[in-house]
Scaffold this motif. Sequence first.
Motif: not given
Lengths: 69, 258
Positions: B32-52
């Motif tokens: 897309a060659e986008s320079e702005v992308i939208t994101v959101s929030l979620t509660r963290v999952k305690f089973a895994s500390q990495d956020n891919q």
Amino acid sequence: MHNISIILNGISYSLQERTTLHDLLNNLGFNKGNIAIAINNNIIPKAKYLEVWLQENDKVELVTAFQGG
Amino acid sequence: MKLDNIELSSRFLLGTAAYPSLDILQNAIISAESEVITVSLTRVKFASQDNQFFEVLNKLPCRLLPNTAGCYCALDAINTAKLAREVFNTSWIKLEVIADDYTLQPNCLELIKATDVLIKDGFTVFPYCTDDFSICQELVNLGCKILMPMGSPIGSGQGLLNLFNLRLLRDKLPSINLIVDAGIGCPSDASQVMELGFDAVLLNSAVSHAVNPIAMAEAFKLAIKAGRIAYEAGIMPKRDFAVASTPYFNRPFSKQGI
């Protein structure tokens, strides 16, 4: 030392009293760069994590990045 | 295009939700060659500390526009915006305050309340709003320099349901960045937005739900560019009747002499 109970992301969670947010994150193994925290609907700036002590029945929201539209 | 005094070469803002995989998401954004992308929030999952997802974001040269999706009142939206500022280290916020689950239309009264608070707190608010001019004018009065009226309901793919209102917004708010957000279904919808003189298009489902999101991202990129070039080139006015394009003067077999 006594334990206290907080609500962490909607689930009851037990921890030692006199625990700071910084301690909680260390215990959980989270990098504070990727998360944000609200306690009882108040957002806590990262610079305050060492100073904020968790209290009995605190409602803690611990959030991170997710896909969104 | 400048958004919040940031110079951008792309007018295509892309959402990051609901892709078949993180790999396809990453390649769709590149395509897309986008320079702005939208994101959101979620509660963290305690089973895994990495956020891919964070790892993918870190690889992309994109500015992040966090949203307040899922908020139904001003207070939740304000708190979500403040959490997003902490997580993503940006004061940009795509402010969504939803009225009900069936239409996912904005709750304009709550949106205005939240906008007022967040602008005073230093946020750059990108409000997801209706195409109603009076609501848009109120948001501008509160300090919004960017407005994101809906084309049609979120995720519906119905395109632009009220061209009259969108055209009116462009005419009445010439100095405001206007971005159509929500409802875009196919590249021709996006092109039509740009032909109206809108500054940019924000979409998600039309790419993420495509059979081939990476190819569809490219199709939208080209359509948005084409629409913008057409707007700048000056589109001819519509006429009610035919007007011959070939000159009639001195045609062969003409009864008219030279």
